[in-house]
Design a protein around this motif. Structure first.
Motif, mmCIF file in Angstrom:
data_model
loop_
_atom_site.group_PDB
_atom_site.id
_atom_site.type_symbol
_atom_site.label_atom_id
_atom_site.label_comp_id
_atom_site.label_asym_id
_atom_site.label_seq_id
_atom_site.Cartn_x
_atom_site.Cartn_y
_atom_site.Cartn_z
ATOM 1 N N MET A 32 -9.294 20.211 40.585
ATOM 2 C CA MET A 32 -10.237 21.166 39.836
ATOM 3 C C MET A 32 -10.431 20.514 38.469
ATOM 4 S SD MET A 32 -11.370 24.404 39.788
ATOM 5 C CE MET A 32 -13.218 23.893 39.247
ATOM 6 N N TYR A 33 -9.663 20.273 37.249
ATOM 7 C CA TYR A 33 -9.936 19.652 36.316
ATOM 8 C C TYR A 33 -9.542 18.156 36.090
ATOM 9 C CZ TYR A 33 -9.940 24.653 34.836
ATOM 10 O OH TYR A 33 -10.266 25.927 34.914
ATOM 11 N N PRO A 34 -10.907 17.441 35.940
ATOM 12 C CA PRO A 34 -10.867 16.102 36.068
ATOM 13 C C PRO A 34 -9.828 15.557 34.960
ATOM 14 C CG PRO A 34 -13.138 16.737 35.708
ATOM 15 C CD PRO A 34 -12.104 17.900 35.648
ATOM 16 N N LYS A 35 -9.085 14.548 35.593
ATOM 17 C CA LYS A 35 -7.963 13.928 34.742
ATOM 18 C C LYS A 35 -8.124 13.100 33.555
ATOM 19 C CE LYS A 35 -4.625 15.037 38.033
ATOM 20 N NZ LYS A 35 -4.389 16.507 37.626
ATOM 21 N N PHE B 25 -10.466 13.995 31.375
ATOM 22 C CA PHE B 25 -11.002 14.503 30.505
ATOM 23 C C PHE B 25 -10.074 15.131 29.511
ATOM 24 C CE2 PHE B 25 -14.984 16.682 32.587
ATOM 25 C CZ PHE B 25 -15.597 15.304 33.038
ATOM 26 N N TYR B 26 -10.437 15.346 28.284
ATOM 27 C CA TYR B 26 -9.548 16.237 27.235
ATOM 28 C C TYR B 26 -9.888 17.638 27.357
ATOM 29 C CZ TYR B 26 -7.832 11.446 25.596
ATOM 30 O OH TYR B 26 -7.488 10.333 25.528
ATOM 31 N N TYR B 27 -8.789 18.678 26.896
ATOM 32 C CA TYR B 27 -9.275 19.923 26.649
ATOM 33 C C TYR B 27 -8.893 20.655 25.637
ATOM 34 C CZ TYR B 27 -10.197 19.125 31.649
ATOM 35 O OH TYR B 27 -10.623 18.592 32.825
ATOM 36 N N THR B 28 -9.560 21.645 25.008
ATOM 37 C CA THR B 28 -9.254 22.343 23.980
ATOM 38 C C THR B 28 -8.773 23.784 24.163
ATOM 39 O OG1 THR B 28 -11.176 23.539 23.696
ATOM 40 C CG2 THR B 28 -11.300 21.308 22.699
ATOM 41 N N LYS B 29 -8.057 24.588 23.458
ATOM 42 C CA LYS B 29 -7.806 25.927 23.566
ATOM 43 C C LYS B 29 -8.563 26.793 23.792
ATOM 44 C CE LYS B 29 -3.108 25.322 21.675
ATOM 45 N NZ LYS B 29 -2.334 25.536 20.686
ATOM 46 N N ASP B 30 -9.888 26.407 23.250
ATOM 47 C CA ASP B 30 -11.035 27.288 23.444
ATOM 48 C C ASP B 30 -11.742 26.867 24.445
ATOM 49 O OD1 ASP B 30 -10.706 28.425 20.550
ATOM 50 O OD2 ASP B 30 -11.183 26.283 19.950
ATOM 51 N N HIS B 31 -11.144 26.230 25.571
ATOM 52 C CA HIS B 31 -12.021 25.991 26.701
ATOM 53 C C HIS B 31 -13.317 24.855 26.641
ATOM 54 C CE1 HIS B 31 -9.070 28.986 28.050
ATOM 55 N NE2 HIS B 31 -9.582 29.659 26.994
ATOM 56 N N GLU B 32 -13.032 24.075 25.954
ATOM 57 C CA GLU B 32 -14.104 22.936 25.861
ATOM 58 C C GLU B 32 -13.393 21.801 26.584
ATOM 59 O OE1 GLU B 32 -13.574 24.290 22.700
ATOM 60 O OE2 GLU B 32 -15.431 25.744 22.602
ATOM 61 N N TRP B 33 -14.367 20.975 27.227
ATOM 62 C CA TRP B 33 -13.855 19.514 27.465
ATOM 63 C C TRP B 33 -14.608 18.394 26.937
ATOM 64 C CZ3 TRP B 33 -17.619 16.860 29.793
ATOM 65 C CH2 TRP B 33 -18.685 17.233 30.384
ATOM 66 N N ILE B 34 -13.953 17.248 26.708
ATOM 67 C CA ILE B 34 -14.658 15.995 26.548
ATOM 68 C C ILE B 34 -14.073 14.930 27.253
ATOM 69 C CG2 ILE B 34 -12.804 15.705 24.511
ATOM 70 C CD1 ILE B 34 -15.115 14.546 22.768
ATOM 71 N N GLN B 35 -15.196 14.150 27.540
ATOM 72 C CA GLN B 35 -14.960 12.968 28.328
ATOM 73 C C GLN B 35 -15.389 11.715 27.619
ATOM 74 O OE1 GLN B 35 -17.591 12.358 31.578
ATOM 75 N NE2 GLN B 35 -16.422 10.997 32.820
ATOM 76 N N GLN C 295 -5.900 13.238 19.929
ATOM 77 C CA GLN C 295 -4.444 13.414 20.221
ATOM 78 C C GLN C 295 -4.229 15.112 19.937
ATOM 79 O OE1 GLN C 295 -2.513 10.981 17.482
ATOM 80 N NE2 GLN C 295 -3.142 9.357 18.243
ATOM 81 N N ASN C 296 -5.240 15.863 19.286
ATOM 82 C CA ASN C 296 -5.087 17.302 19.198
ATOM 83 C C ASN C 296 -5.404 18.041 20.512
ATOM 84 O OD1 ASN C 296 -4.948 16.901 16.431
ATOM 85 N ND2 ASN C 296 -7.212 17.032 16.208
ATOM 86 N N LEU C 297 -5.703 17.283 21.417
ATOM 87 C CA LEU C 297 -6.381 17.864 22.655
ATOM 88 C C LEU C 297 -5.470 17.956 23.885
ATOM 89 C CD1 LEU C 297 -10.073 16.657 22.510
ATOM 90 C CD2 LEU C 297 -8.973 18.770 21.209
ATOM 91 N N MET C 298 -5.596 18.779 24.965
ATOM 92 C CA MET C 298 -4.670 18.656 26.061
ATOM 93 C C MET C 298 -5.291 17.687 27.045
ATOM 94 S SD MET C 298 -3.915 22.837 26.431
ATOM 95 C CE MET C 298 -5.440 23.313 25.441
ATOM 96 N N THR C 299 -4.240 17.183 27.930
ATOM 97 C CA THR C 299 -4.579 16.692 29.146
ATOM 98 C C THR C 299 -4.853 17.585 30.296
ATOM 99 O OG1 THR C 299 -2.463 16.604 29.954
ATOM 100 C CG2 THR C 299 -3.106 14.803 28.507
ATOM 101 N N ALA C 300 -5.465 17.048 31.459
ATOM 102 C CA ALA C 300 -5.878 18.135 32.583
ATOM 103 C C ALA C 300 -4.573 19.006 32.829
ATOM 104 C CB ALA C 300 -6.403 17.376 33.604
ATOM 105 N N SER C 301 -3.506 18.265 33.077
ATOM 106 C CA SER C 301 -2.043 19.013 33.437
ATOM 107 C C SER C 301 -1.834 20.017 32.541
ATOM 108 C CB SER C 301 -1.353 18.133 33.844
ATOM 109 O OG SER C 301 -0.773 17.234 33.058
ATOM 110 N N GLU C 302 -1.797 19.722 31.290
ATOM 111 C CA GLU C 302 -1.551 20.345 30.024
ATOM 112 C C GLU C 302 -2.339 21.583 30.016
ATOM 113 O OE1 GLU C 302 0.291 17.197 26.854
ATOM 114 O OE2 GLU C 302 -1.791 17.764 26.691
#
Lengths: 127, 449, 481
Positions: A1-4, A6-16, A111-118
């Motif tokens: 579901m969530y591309p590996k 990408f990085y993710y935020t707690k506010d539900h944005e992603w960045i590639q 580094q502040n952001l989450m990985t897909a699995s996180e």
């Protein structure tokens, strides 16, 4: 579901990250919570944003959500197609529904952001 | 208590269902120490005949209907076709609320959609909202739109705008750090373009003028729009006499960005100043900064046309402190009356009403200008109001007129100290030739003495 | 039932008319105005005959649900019956035809009505003075917050913040914002009331006021109101009360006794003036002594037996709208108060609370009640139990229409997910309440057994469920050919 990749935020944005530029969007979790997206206020090209600063807003019929920038940098491109077809965010949040491209000022912020699995674990706790 | 439909027996049954002994038990969550120990000291209950009697007695202390009046100044006496009352008094229009549930509110919603269309046709704007409180607050909301769109701190305001509207703007803007700058008028009674050019700069978010202005004069909107736009400011026109648009060039053709106005002339009686009808219309690019309800067309699940409240994310119930306005309840029923009024008058009728206003006001101006001691103050195009200057004190003149059953115009001294001998007169289609002649006759007699 | 009606523009055709003006009786002149400032005909404007207009609007009226038809249990809106005699009274020509600039001696009746209404509202709330000029509740809130600001400013205190509970109406933060304040949200506790502990943590000299609704939007009385008031006053802050829910309290307790400094009322809620499809309302603001000087101009005063409009109020916040508010609405509210009398108003609140509790008790086994605290005039359920079958609050609301009822307020207050906020008011018969309860119970059952029926509801309305997403994505805001 969530591309590996990408990085993710707690506010539900992603960045590639592609070179020195990051493509930014909102996650599938965010779009499904908001429901049918009817409008998006895109940032202006050339806008300088800081990490977690408001990049734009996204609206469904009965809700408004701010989009926060996952990194500091400069907006170099926006997805103009969303102005007329904001539903792309519902249909393909991690692809055609991208929102803006940002020239990353400081890639250590990633580094502040989450990985897909996180992120998947994080949203599990939000349900 | 004719509308409390529970019998004693039913109350008992209900209390039993709830599981309490008495109605008082339902109020246990209110601390005893703050409970009211005495019965409210208010009169009543009055029966229906007593109630009617009570209000007829109060009404008789007004002498509203006995006098021939020439007052306008933001509240205009016009004919109201009977069916406006007949239709608008229907319970289906009076007793629903805001159409939150569109499937049960298609009547209100479709009429509001028709209202929005009528306002766009009259103003030449792209979008109208469903109404605001009145002309003064509509003007303020228009200014706030400009302030948000441009994110600049100054608003220029012509002194020919209704003085009360300007006062309301002052009240609102004080707390928001918006700088209000007034522009004076010239000897023709219109906004002074030279002063405007001196005072405008790139910190100005919007320029507001009124047309027909407070002196009744039709402003040169196009020229002002050009100046506004050359400084990147939003051009706003406020129109307390919306009837004028049946005959005057629509603001949309004069470079105007936002129109704010008062729709009282469309089927609303004078009513001592309210309820009236705030109107707000703008170019489509500004729709997301608009305050208030907006109705849009859509389809139901079977593809049938229907109407809903739309663009709700602008509003306070969703965006809270970031909303475009705090407004919730507006003047929906007044907008329904206006829609009925405009439908009844129709394309030709509305123009005829406006034309009669111009003709009669023009006739009055001519008749009064023949009288010694009266000077027409501004030589300019006007709609249904004009300013006259007397050689004597206009307040004294009004007192004299009153003795003969006439209420003259509004003395302008209170609002414009420099116009101390001036009076604003309003003539509409309700005035007969005889009425105007009577005014002229009386003034002649008064001024001779 | 009427299902479809064309737009008035689509019914129109050239040369039809519905009104004949009296003949122009002054000599007509040409060229009074220059062509350059005149317009051509108004394109697309309607042209119909009188009887066509009657049919058009009558048909449209039949597509509206309203209080005159049945129960309209919108929470926090107090959709009570509007007595018809009050409409007739507001049509008395000496009220209708009075111009706002008439000389004072010719409007003594109007001024007396305003003064009497102010005095009666003072007694009902315990406040020391009222202004009747705000045009609706939100306008009253704005006026009230401006008064609070002017009060602090007069003491040269630049307070920046207003505290607002998370259960508040959206107008509260919006009104405070437009008075120049920053907003800080105060969370509710598990009982659904203001968390006084949190309030004590947040209160300081930077806080101008707390805006509270009492009973709050859950229908729960803020029983720590006296303590809340003390906490605020100890730091020089004021207590603002949103009086939207006053229908629960008349003759029982008063904002004064609660320690409130400023309150707005809604005459179209508590005092029965018709809601008009969304106005005109009226939102009077009442204040305690120390704030009277700041009330908007003009004030109605009496000297030597005559009423007059007093503009000489140097500390006033100024004018908040042209003229004197929605005068005809005030007349109707006064007529209501007088027709009820003291005992009647108390009875109104008692029965409003009885009806709400009867519904609550009758539905609590069928719908989830997120807060168990005792409630007054309204109660808030949620769709939690129905979610299990894929049913949301919206589906329940739409299905209720098929049973002939207007739905409650939905998705508000925001602190309850999928809220159904029910306020029956006092003007409903037991039979009407029982039918509503039966309908709600049936819907709960249908949610289990036939959820599709709810998802595709309503089935019996003039239009089926309308597509709001389509309306927002593809904006059509006016008719065009």
């Amino acid at each position: 579901m969530y591309p590996k990749d990408f990085y993710y935020t707690k506010d539900h944005e992603w960045i590639q990250v592609k070179g020195d530029t990051g493509v930014v969007g909102v996650t599938d979790f965010a779009q499904s919570h908001l429901g049918d997206i009817v409008y998006i206020e895109l940032p202006k090209i050339g806008t300088k944003v800081k990490y977690r600063q408001i990049l734009g807003t996204i609206e469904s019929v009965k809700a408004v959500a701010d989009i926060y920038s996952p990194v500091s940098g400069e907006v170099v491109e926006v997805n103009e197609e969303l102005s007329n077809t904001p539903e792309l965010i519902n249909q393909d949040p991690h692809g055609k529904g991208w929102i803006a491209k940002i020239k990353i000022a400081d890639d250590s912020e990633l580094q502040n952001l989450m990985t897909a699995s996180e992120y998947e674990k994080f949203i599990e706790g939000q349900k | 208590m004719n509308h409390l439909p529970l019998s004693k027996k039913e109350i008992k049954e209900m209390l039993k269902t709830i599981g309490v002994e008495s109605v008082e038990d339902l109020f246990k969550s209110i601390p005893e120490k703050i409970k009211l120990k005495h019965e409210l000291k208010i009169p009543g209950p009055l029966s229906e005949p007593e109630l009617i009697n009570y209000f007829e007695n109060l009404a008789s202390k007004n002498k509203s209907t006995e006098f021939l009046s020439f007052l306008g100044a933001g509240a205009y006496p016009h004919l109201i076709p009977y069916i406006v009352d007949y239709l608008s008094q229907r319970g289906e229009f009076l007793t629903p609320y805001t159409p939150y549930q569109p499937e049960l509110s298609q009547g209100t919603l479709q009429i509001t959609f028709e209202f929005q269309t009528l306002i766009c046709q009259l103003t030449g704007m792209d979008v109208s909202n469903a109404s605001l409180y009145d002309g003064s607050t509509a003007m303020v909301e228009a200014a706030l739109m400009a302030w948000r769109i441009k994110n600049k701190p100054k608003i220029l305001l012509s002194r020919t705008i209704h003085p009360e509207y300007r006062e309301v703007a002052k009240t609102y803007f004080k707390n928001l750090n918006i700088e209000l700058i007034e522009i004076n008028y010239n000897q023709n009674g219109e906004t002074d373009l030279n002063e405007l050019k001196e005072k405008i700069d790139d910190k100005v978010a919007g320029i507001i003028i009124q047309s027909p202005n407070f002196f009744g004069i039709i402003e040169k909107i196009e020229n002002i729009s050009e100046i506004a736009h050359s400084f990147g400011a939003i051009m706003i026109v406020t129109i307390p006499e919306f009837l004028s648009l049946a005959i005057l060039k629509p603001p949309g053709d004069c470079g105007v960005d936002i129109v704010a106005g008062e729709g009282q002339s469309f089927g609303l009686p004078l009513s001592f100043g309210g309820p009236y009808l705030g109107i707000l219309a703008c170019k489509s690019e500004f729709v997301r900064q608009m305050p208030g309800r907006i109705v849009g067309e859509t389809q139901d699940m079977e593809g049938e046309r229907g109407y809903v409240l739309t663009l709700s994310t602008r509003e306070q119930h969703i965006r809270r402190e970031r909303a475009t306005s705090n407004i919730c309840t507006n003047q929906a029923w007044c907008a329904i009356r206006a829609t009925i009024y405009l439908s009844v008058m129709g394309k030709k009728g509305l123009r005829e009403v406006a034309w009669q206003n111009i003709q009669k006001a023009n006739y009055a101006k001519k008749e009064l200008s023949k009288i010694d001691g009266i000077n027409i103050k501004f030589n300019n195009y006007f709609f249904n109001e004009f300013v006259v200057e007397f050689e004597k004190d206009p307040e004294w003149i009004n007192e004299e007129l009153k003795k003969n059953g006439i209420i003259g115009g509004l003395c302008l001294k209170r609002y414009y100290p420099e116009l101390e001998n001036c009076m604003l007169l309003c003539i509409t289609e309700i005035h007969k030739k005889n009425d105007i002649d009577k005014l002229a006759e009386n003034l002649k007699n008064i001024l001779v003495n | 039932m009427i299902k479809k009606e064309p737009l008035i523009f689509e019914l129109s055709s050239e040369d039809k008319r519905a009104f004949q003006l009296p003949h122009l009786d002054v000599p007509a002149e040409k060229d009074i105005l220059d062509k350059s400032i005149m317009r051509e005909e108004i394109k697309g404007f309607p042209q119909l005959s009188e009887n066509e207009i009657i049919r058009h609007f009558t048909r449209l009226s039949q597509m509206n649900y309203c209080v005159d038809i049945g129960l309209y249990p919108l929470g926090s809106c107090t959709m009570k019956y509007s007595p018809k005699i009050n409409e007739k009274i507001a049509l008395i020509p000496d009220f209708l035809n009075s111009h706002p600039y008439f000389p004072e001696e010719l409007i003594q009746g109007n001024l007396e009505i305003l003064k009497i209404t102010e005095e009666l509202l003072c007694e009902i709330t315990g406040m020391d003075a009222f202004t009747l000029f705000p045009s609706a509740g939100a306008h009253g809130e704005l006026t009230g917050m401006m008064i609070i600001r002017a009060y602090h400013d007069s003491k040269e205190e630049r307070r920046k913040k207003v505290l607002i509970p998370d259960s508040a109406h959206g107008t509260n933060p919006a009104s405070a914002h437009f008075s120049g304040y920053e907003i800080e949200e105060i969370p509710s506790n598990e009982r659904g009331t203001v968390d006084v502990k949190k309030l004590k943590e947040r209160i300081n000299e930077d806080v101008a006021a707390l805006m509270i609704t009492n009973p709050n939007t859950l229908g729960v009385f803020e029983d720590e109101i006296s303590e809340i008031s003390e906490v605020l006053h100890s730091k020089g802050a004021l207590l603002y009360m949103d009086g939207a829910n006053l229908n629960a309290l008349m003759g029982i307790t008063r904002p004064r006794e609660m320690g409130v400094d400023v309150i707005h009322l809604n005459l179209h809620k508590t005092f029965s003036t018709p809601h008009g499809g969304g106005g005109p309302g009226s939102g009077p603001v009442g204040v305690r002594d120390k704030l009277i000087d700041f009330l908007p101009i003009p004030r109605i005063e009496k000297k030597e037996g005559k009423y007059f409009l007093d503009y000489n109020r140097p500390k006033s916040i100024g004018r908040i709208r042209a003229f004197y508010g929605n005068f005809l609405v005030v007349i109707k509210a006064l007529a209501y108060i007088l027709s009820m009398g003291p005992e009647g108003l108390k009875r109104v609140s008692q029965i409003a609370v009885l009806n709400s509790n009867y519904i609550r008790k009758s539905l609590e086994k069928f719908y989830y009640l997120p807060y168990k605290s005792p409630t007054l005039h309204e109660c808030v359920f949620s769709d939690k139990w129905q979610n299990e079958f894929g049913i949301k609050t919206l589906d329940i609301a739409k299905r209720l229409m098929d049973y002939g009822f207007h739905p409650p307020t939905i998705y508000f207050p925001l602190i309850v997910s999928g809220a159904l906020m029910i306020e029956p008011t006092e003007t409903e018969s037991k039979q009407e309440l029982d039918e509503f309860i039966q309908a709600m119970r049936k819907i709960a059952q249908e949610a289990k057994e036939n959820p599709e029926l709810l998802k595709s509801a309503p089935h019996k309305t003039p239009v089926r469920r309308l597509d709001e997403v389509r309306a927002a994505r593809n904006l059509i805001l006016k008719w065009s050919k």
